[in-house]
Design a protein around this motif. Structure first.
Motif, PDB file in Angstrom:
ATOM      1  N   ALA A 263     -27.467  20.578  15.991  1.00  0.00           N
ATOM      2  CA  ALA A 263     -27.211  20.713  14.629  1.00  0.00           C
ATOM      3  C   ALA A 263     -27.931  19.825  13.628  1.00  0.00           C
ATOM      4  N   GLU A 264     -28.116  18.613  14.201  1.00  0.00           N
ATOM      5  CA  GLU A 264     -28.878  17.669  13.004  1.00  0.00           C
ATOM      6  C   GLU A 264     -30.161  18.013  13.058  1.00  0.00           C
ATOM      7  N   LEU A 265     -30.911  18.492  14.142  1.00  0.00           N
ATOM      8  CA  LEU A 265     -32.224  18.827  14.092  1.00  0.00           C
ATOM      9  C   LEU A 265     -32.282  19.823  13.141  1.00  0.00           C
ATOM     10  N   ALA A 266     -31.328  20.978  13.248  1.00  0.00           N
ATOM     11  CA  ALA A 266     -31.640  22.345  12.399  1.00  0.00           C
ATOM     12  C   ALA A 266     -31.273  21.622  10.939  1.00  0.00           C
ATOM     13  N   ARG A 267     -30.471  20.946  10.762  1.00  0.00           N
ATOM     14  CA  ARG A 267     -30.480  20.620   9.433  1.00  0.00           C
ATOM     15  C   ARG A 267     -31.651  19.796   8.672  1.00  0.00           C
ATOM     16  N   THR A 268     -32.293  19.098   9.604  1.00  0.00           N
ATOM     17  CA  THR A 268     -33.600  18.368   9.444  1.00  0.00           C
ATOM     18  C   THR A 268     -34.568  19.585   8.919  1.00  0.00           C
ATOM     19  N   VAL A 269     -34.699  20.426   9.894  1.00  0.00           N
ATOM     20  CA  VAL A 269     -35.616  21.425   9.577  1.00  0.00           C
ATOM     21  C   VAL A 269     -35.573  22.191   8.531  1.00  0.00           C
ATOM     22  N   MET A 270     -34.234  22.461   8.080  1.00  0.00           N
ATOM     23  CA  MET A 270     -34.018  23.130   7.051  1.00  0.00           C
ATOM     24  C   MET A 270     -34.194  22.504   5.666  1.00  0.00           C
ATOM     25  N   THR A 271     -34.230  21.162   5.882  1.00  0.00           N
ATOM     26  CA  THR A 271     -35.014  20.507   4.300  1.00  0.00           C
ATOM     27  C   THR A 271     -36.377  20.973   3.799  1.00  0.00           C
ATOM     28  N   ILE A 272     -37.120  21.565   4.794  1.00  0.00           N
ATOM     29  CA  ILE A 272     -38.214  22.055   4.560  1.00  0.00           C
ATOM     30  C   ILE A 272     -38.183  23.305   3.581  1.00  0.00           C
ATOM     31  N   LYS A 273     -38.791  23.544   2.441  1.00  0.00           N
ATOM     32  CA  LYS A 273     -38.279  24.566   1.479  1.00  0.00           C
ATOM     33  C   LYS A 273     -38.972  25.775   1.828  1.00  0.00           C
ATOM     34  N   GLU A 274     -39.947  26.022   2.841  1.00  0.00           N
ATOM     35  CA  GLU A 274     -40.255  27.250   2.971  1.00  0.00           C
ATOM     36  C   GLU A 274     -39.330  27.966   4.228  1.00  0.00           C
ATOM     37  N   ILE A 275     -38.318  27.036   4.538  1.00  0.00           N
ATOM     38  CA  ILE A 275     -37.473  27.476   5.751  1.00  0.00           C
ATOM     39  C   ILE A 275     -35.830  27.665   5.172  1.00  0.00           C
ATOM     40  N   HIS A 276     -35.392  28.732   5.453  1.00  0.00           N
ATOM     41  CA  HIS A 276     -34.112  29.158   4.933  1.00  0.00           C
ATOM     42  C   HIS A 276     -33.016  28.733   5.818  1.00  0.00           C
ATOM     43  N   ALA A 277     -33.226  28.908   7.065  1.00  0.00           N
ATOM     44  CA  ALA A 277     -31.984  28.745   7.895  1.00  0.00           C
ATOM     45  C   ALA A 277     -32.808  28.443   9.234  1.00  0.00           C
ATOM     46  N   ALA A 278     -32.173  27.668  10.165  1.00  0.00           N
ATOM     47  CA  ALA A 278     -32.884  27.293  11.370  1.00  0.00           C
ATOM     48  C   ALA A 278     -31.835  27.175  12.617  1.00  0.00           C
ATOM     49  N   ARG A 279     -32.222  27.444  13.747  1.00  0.00           N
ATOM     50  CA  ARG A 279     -31.349  27.054  14.956  1.00  0.00           C
ATOM     51  C   ARG A 279     -31.971  26.558  15.975  1.00  0.00           C
ATOM     52  N   VAL A 280     -31.537  25.582  16.734  1.00  0.00           N
ATOM     53  CA  VAL A 280     -32.193  24.595  17.734  1.00  0.00           C
ATOM     54  C   VAL A 280     -31.417  24.628  19.185  1.00  0.00           C
ATOM     55  N   HIS A 281     -31.991  25.094  20.129  1.00  0.00           N
ATOM     56  CA  HIS A 281     -31.509  24.958  21.365  1.00  0.00           C
ATOM     57  C   HIS A 281     -32.328  23.960  22.400  1.00  0.00           C
ATOM     58  N   ILE A 282     -31.374  23.144  22.852  1.00  0.00           N
ATOM     59  CA  ILE A 282     -32.120  22.016  23.648  1.00  0.00           C
ATOM     60  C   ILE A 282     -31.550  22.166  25.226  1.00  0.00           C
ATOM     61  N   VAL A 283     -32.293  22.076  26.072  1.00  0.00           N
ATOM     62  CA  VAL A 283     -31.910  21.796  27.574  1.00  0.00           C
ATOM     63  C   VAL A 283     -32.334  20.118  28.121  1.00  0.00           C
ATOM     64  N   ILE A 284     -31.309  19.530  28.293  1.00  0.00           N
ATOM     65  CA  ILE A 284     -31.390  18.284  28.791  1.00  0.00           C
ATOM     66  C   ILE A 284     -31.067  18.269  30.249  1.00  0.00           C
ATOM     67  N   PRO A 285     -32.175  17.980  31.238  1.00  0.00           N
ATOM     68  CA  PRO A 285     -31.716  17.766  32.582  1.00  0.00           C
ATOM     69  C   PRO A 285     -30.681  16.579  32.741  1.00  0.00           C
ATOM     70  N   GLU A 286     -30.229  16.984  33.937  1.00  0.00           N
ATOM     71  CA  GLU A 286     -29.133  15.776  34.488  1.00  0.00           C
ATOM     72  C   GLU A 286     -30.041  14.749  35.345  1.00  0.00           C
ATOM     73  N   ASP A 287     -29.548  13.559  34.981  1.00  0.00           N
ATOM     74  CA  ASP A 287     -30.223  12.486  35.627  1.00  0.00           C
ATOM     75  C   ASP A 287     -29.944  12.332  36.911  1.00  0.00           C
ATOM     76  N   SER A 288     -31.236  12.074  37.818  1.00  0.00           N
ATOM     77  CA  SER A 288     -31.242  12.161  39.153  1.00  0.00           C
ATOM     78  C   SER A 288     -31.802  10.835  39.547  1.00  0.00           C
ATOM     79  N   LEU A 289     -31.681  10.698  40.961  1.00  0.00           N
ATOM     80  CA  LEU A 289     -32.376   9.410  41.483  1.00  0.00           C
ATOM     81  C   LEU A 289     -33.699   9.830  41.996  1.00  0.00           C
ATOM     82  N   PHE A 290     -33.767  11.064  42.154  1.00  0.00           N
ATOM     83  CA  PHE A 290     -35.372  11.443  42.610  1.00  0.00           C
ATOM     84  C   PHE A 290     -36.120  11.986  41.406  1.00  0.00           C
ATOM     85  N   ALA A 291     -37.347  11.286  41.412  1.00  0.00           N
ATOM     86  CA  ALA A 291     -38.225  11.583  40.384  1.00  0.00           C
ATOM     87  C   ALA A 291     -38.746  13.149  40.246  1.00  0.00           C
ATOM     88  N   GLU A 292     -38.725  13.723  41.457  1.00  0.00           N
ATOM     89  CA  GLU A 292     -38.986  15.015  41.604  1.00  0.00           C
ATOM     90  C   GLU A 292     -38.354  15.856  40.772  1.00  0.00           C
TER      91      GLU A 292
END
Length: 517
Positions: A137-166
């Motif tokens: 939501a915060e990223l969408a609000r920031t993006v909508m501050t650009i005058k050429e953009i009327h509305a925006a939606r952001v989707h983020i995928v954050i991986p789970e923390d793991s002990l394995f670097a792979e």
């Protein structure tokens, strides 16, 4: 009722009684026309000019805004799509500030406000999900501050923390959907800025894991492994290339516009640029007329026979060792000269033009010599180099200006209609006001004339009251007359004066006297 208004009322009633039926009907109709005209023009002149308060609102936000406008007694209109709200022009700014202070229109997404209230029993999973929602939501609000953009939606995928670097090698990823406010697309620089904004706001997110699309499904940015780092320097390179193209195009168009007029040509420029950086070194040996000795070495050997064998370290040629009385000498000289050389270091900066292609279409016919002269002028203005393989094409075609002329006529007609409407509106109000004032003054003058004439002879009698007759100035020769005689003489003089100055009024008064008798 005060005496002044009573007298005015009596005079008006007297004038109306003296009018015929046709004159009375004309007076009534004229009053009705004036009243209706003033009423219509007052409504028309006071009608507000509506302007857009908000556009593109959701149904819920539009309902909330309309409800608040109704509570504040602010007139409004809804656009054809139901998501546009219009209010009078004088209320636009104040209404926006007032609604903004009340949190309207509401933002459909909720940012870090999710954490304003602490709830007992919240699990760690719920906290992670809420944090991700807040980040989106915060990223969408920031993006909508650009005058050429009327509305925006952001989707983020954050991986789970793991002990394995792979397991964490891919990192986070994000997608951005934008709804552009107008028909103007985002520039490459703006898209690049959005990519870096997203990559810098989320931990573990890189530019290659960001994708941007618009609401029409057009891909504005997507990383490609085959193209390498397209998101970084290449976007800057494309922007530089477009600037060069626009600069050359502007130079050609400005030149042709000054010669042939506005909208008489179409110019397109395509530039291929080389952004490779090249470093090279060269070393060249040059001949010199002056010999400069750098080093010199000389070795001399000799032997003179005296019936003794030569030393063993002498390299005596074969056949001379046995000749003990022979002589031997050897000289070995080595001389090194300085060589003249030139060392050069070359650095070729990126951004050189490899090929330039220019296409020009002109809205007129040209002769062969004129066409050649024009091509030479364009080549000089754009820096065309035929040895580099640059191409210039010049074509002459009649332009189809039907739609342009139609749009121009419609815009001109609309502007003229608005100007004429406003002119008629203002002129009509002024003329009607002037006519009303003149008509009222004329009627008041007429009433005052009749009142003065009839009142001097005592004909205006209402409810048994009689106005006092003003005595005019009595000449000196009549000063010895009695009061009654002076009054009669004044009445006589007034009648004679009225008969000479205003015969019509005198005739009406005389007819009334005869009707009363």
């Amino acid at each position: 009722m005060p005496a002044f208004f009573r007298v005015i009322f009596e005079q008006i009633v007297t004038v109306i009684k003296d009018l015929s039926i046709a004159q009375r009907m004309t007076l009534v109709l004229l009053g009705i026309v004036i009243f209706v005209s003033l009423f219509a023009l007052s409504i028309w002149g006071s009608r507000p000019d509506y302007q857009t308060l908000y556009a593109g609102l959701s149904a819920q936000d539009a309902g909330d805004v309309v409800k608040k406008l109704a509570e504040k007694n602010i007139p409004y209109k809804l656009g054809a799509d139901g998501t546009t709200i219009l209010v009078p022009a004088k209320n636009v700014r104040g209404t926006r500030v007032s609604l903004a202070s009340e949190g309207l229109p509401k933002v459909s997404t909720v940012g870090f406000e999710l954490f304003d209230q602490f709830k007992l029993g919240t699990t760690e999973f719920t906290q992670k999900v809420n944090y991700q929602r807040a980040m989106e939501a915060e990223l969408a609000r920031t993006v909508m501050t650009i005058k050429e953009i009327h509305a925006a939606r952001v989707h983020i995928v954050i991986p789970e923390d793991s002990l394995f670097a792979e397991d964490n090698k891919d990192g986070a990823s994000a997608s951005l959907v934008v709804d552009l406010a107008g028909s103007q697309p985002l520039t490459d620089g703006q898209v690049n800025g959005l990519v870096h904004l997203m990559a810098s706001s989320v931990k573990g997110l890189t530019a290659k894991n960001v994708s941007i699309v618009d609401t029409h499904g057009n891909v504005l940015y997507a990383y490609s492994e085959e193209e390498g780092m397209q998101a970084g320097l290449s976007m800057t390179q494309v922007e530089v290339q477009r600037k060069v193209e626009k600069m050359i195009q502007f130079q050609i168009e400005s030149m042709l516009t000054n010669v042939f007029g506005a909208k008489s040509c179409v110019v397109r420029v395509n530039v291929a640029m080389n952004f490779d950086r090249l470093n090279s070194d060269s070393e060249t040996y040059l001949p010199s007329d002056v010999q400069n000795v750098r080093s010199e070495r000389a070795v001399e050997e000799g032997y003179k026979g005296n019936n003794s064998p030569p030393p063993a370290n002498l390299n005596i040629p074969a056949g001379q060792n046995s000749a003990q009385n022979s002589n031997y000498s050897k000289t070995d000289e080595t001389r090194n000269f300085e060589l003249s050389k030139r060392v050069e270091h070359f650095t070729k900066s990126p951004g050189a033009i490899q090929k330039l292609s220019i296409a020009v279409i002109l809205d007129r016919k040209l002769k062969d010599d004129e066409k050649q002269n024009l091509m030479d002028a364009i080549s000089s203005a754009s820096g065309l180099d035929k040895n580099r393989g640059d191409i210039l094409t010049l074509s002459t075609f009649p332009f189809d200006k039907t739609s342009l002329e139609k749009d121009t006529k419609e815009m001109k007609s609309m502007k003229q209609n608005e100007t004429i409407l406003m002119t008629f509106k203002n002129v009509g109000l002024v003329l009607l006001l002037i006519l009303t004032v003149f008509y009222a003054r004329r009627q008041l003058r007429r009433l005052s004339t009749i009142s003065a004439s009839g009142g001097a002879w005592g004909v205006n009698q209402v409810a048994g009251t009689t106005r006092e007759v003003p005595l005019p100035i009595i000449p000196l020769e009549d000063a010895e007359l009695s009061a009654d005689d002076q009054k009669k003489q004044a009445m006589k003089n007034s009648i004679i004066d009225m008969a000479h100055t205003d015969p019509e009024v005198f005739a009406k008064i005389l007819r009334r006297w005869l009707s009363e008798d």
